[in-house]
Design a protein around this motif. Structure first.
Motif, mmCIF file in Angstrom:
data_model
loop_
_atom_site.group_PDB
_atom_site.id
_atom_site.type_symbol
_atom_site.label_atom_id
_atom_site.label_comp_id
_atom_site.label_asym_id
_atom_site.label_seq_id
_atom_site.Cartn_x
_atom_site.Cartn_y
_atom_site.Cartn_z
ATOM 1 N N LYS A 1 -53.980 -69.173 95.119
ATOM 2 C CA LYS A 1 -54.395 -67.861 94.623
ATOM 3 C C LYS A 1 -53.201 -67.025 94.173
ATOM 4 O O LYS A 1 -53.304 -65.802 94.048
ATOM 5 N N ILE A 2 -52.086 -67.678 93.937
ATOM 6 C CA ILE A 2 -50.907 -66.968 93.445
ATOM 7 C C ILE A 2 -51.160 -66.577 91.992
ATOM 8 O O ILE A 2 -51.385 -67.434 91.137
ATOM 9 N N GLU A 3 -51.146 -65.288 91.712
ATOM 10 C CA GLU A 3 -51.544 -64.792 90.397
ATOM 11 C C GLU A 3 -50.403 -64.752 89.389
ATOM 12 O O GLU A 3 -50.630 -64.567 88.198
ATOM 13 N N CYS A 4 -49.183 -64.899 89.850
ATOM 14 C CA CYS A 4 -48.054 -64.879 88.923
ATOM 15 C C CYS A 4 -47.164 -66.086 89.201
ATOM 16 O O CYS A 4 -47.203 -66.662 90.288
ATOM 17 N N ASN A 5 -46.382 -66.460 88.209
ATOM 18 C CA ASN A 5 -45.473 -67.585 88.379
ATOM 19 C C ASN A 5 -44.306 -67.179 89.275
ATOM 20 O O ASN A 5 -43.743 -66.092 89.117
ATOM 21 N N LEU A 6 -43.973 -68.040 90.219
ATOM 22 C CA LEU A 6 -42.815 -67.772 91.056
ATOM 23 C C LEU A 6 -41.553 -67.926 90.215
ATOM 24 O O LEU A 6 -41.498 -68.725 89.281
ATOM 25 N N GLU A 7 -40.536 -67.168 90.557
ATOM 26 C CA GLU A 7 -39.316 -67.133 89.751
ATOM 27 C C GLU A 7 -38.734 -68.526 89.541
ATOM 28 O O GLU A 7 -38.570 -69.293 90.490
ATOM 29 N N GLN B 1 -42.539 -73.460 87.403
ATOM 30 C CA GLN B 1 -43.664 -73.608 86.498
ATOM 31 C C GLN B 1 -44.940 -73.073 87.160
ATOM 32 O O GLN B 1 -45.006 -72.923 88.383
ATOM 33 N N PRO B 2 -45.982 -72.771 86.358
ATOM 34 C CA PRO B 2 -47.237 -72.266 86.925
ATOM 35 C C PRO B 2 -47.800 -73.202 87.993
ATOM 36 O O PRO B 2 -47.762 -74.422 87.848
ATOM 37 N N LYS B 3 -48.320 -72.603 89.054
ATOM 38 C CA LYS B 3 -48.974 -73.299 90.163
ATOM 39 C C LYS B 3 -48.018 -74.143 91.008
ATOM 40 O O LYS B 3 -48.464 -74.893 91.877
#
Length: 288
Positions: free
Chosen positions: A145-151, A154-156
């Motif tokens: 449920k992470i709504e933004c990309n971690l620094e 890549q997404p997810k």
């Protein structure tokens, strides 16, 4: 009778080596089976890559223990790029990073000087590289449920850290005869392990599959003789939506499909039914 047409070797499921069955998880009843199958599957898949994914005897046996006996922190965790994995601990419930969620292994980050080729287990080939000091693993978790990309990721992609657990294990059967305790005493060891809370998901237990909806799955309906638990059959079969999505690993006794709920299970169902009726009566305004 329809399930009998899905046994591996029948025209409908000719081989598990072909798509989509070579990517489908296998559901097993016993806790020890997934550990063995996952290790063999990791070895098999690693062969497709050019890069090889106090008492030494006792140490090896402790490392090879099923994760069900080690607070779900495996001693030997084989990694292959793109390998399916399951999280075995809750990392962040509010973000959906919970025990049992599926993911794809993408990368292991570790201390560069912690690699060795000294064999720790006969399960893996001689060219296996062993990482002794992992830092974290990068796992792709589509259902997070992470709504933004971690620094910088890549997404997810989620960074899964090491976790620490202490567990006790009876090593009596692992000791040589001259070191075993006398009479019927047990030789218990308290072990503190710091490891990644992950296990491969080529094969998972039926218990671990609860709550999941799978696109494809290979199911073993040949149950141990002493097993008369309806959940052992109902749970794996109910993970799929259609008959064509299931492959039955081997021929099975048709009687397993006629297993009835135990008295305790029937009692629990009746208790829940009564609780539901009582709740409806007490809070009728919410059931209109």
């Amino acid at each position: 009778e329809l399930l009998l047409t899905r046994v591996v070797g029948q025209p409908s499921v000719s081989s598990l080596r072909e798509s989509p069955w070579n990517e489908a998880p296998t559901l097993a009843f016993r806790n020890e089976v997934p550990t063995q199958v996952n290790n063999k599957a990791a070895v098999h898949n690693a062969a497709q890559f050019r890069s090889p994914a106090n008492d030494p005897i006792l140490m090896k046996k402790l490392l090879e223990l099923s994760d069900s006996k080690t607070e779900h922190l495996p001693g030997l965790l084989p990694f292959v790029p793109g390998m399916p994995v399951i999280l075995t601990q809750n990392l962040a419930i509010e973000l959906g990073l919970i025990n049992g969620i599926n993911g794809i292994f993408r990368q292991l980050v570790y201390e560069a000087d912690s690699i060795s080729i000294d064999a720790l287990s006969n399960t893996f080939p001689s060219n296996t590289q062993y990482v002794h000091q992992s830092l974290y693993a990068l796992i792709e978790i589509a259902r997070s449920k992470i709504e933004c990309n971690l620094e910088t990721l890549q997404p997810k992609i989620v960074s899964v850290p090491l976790m620490e657990q202490t567990f006790r294990v009876d090593v009596t059967d692992m000791l040589p005869k001259n070191k075993k305790p006398k009479s019927n005493q047990k030789a218990m060891l308290s072990i503190k392990r710091r490891a990644l809370p992950l296990v491969p998901a080529y094969c998972i237990t039926t218990h671990k599959s609860q709550g999941q909806t799978l696109s494809k799955a290979v199911i073993d309906l040949k149950l141990p003789n002493e097993t008369e638990d309806i959940a052992a059959v109902y749970v794996p079969l109910s993970r799929l939506k259609c008959l064509i999505d299931v492959a039955i690993l081997r021929p099975f006794d048709y009687e397993v499909l006629r297993i009835k709920p135990s008295k305790s299970q029937v009692a629990e169902i009746e208790r829940l039914d009564k609780l539901y009726i009582d709740t409806q009566f007490r809070f009728s305004e919410y059931f209109q």
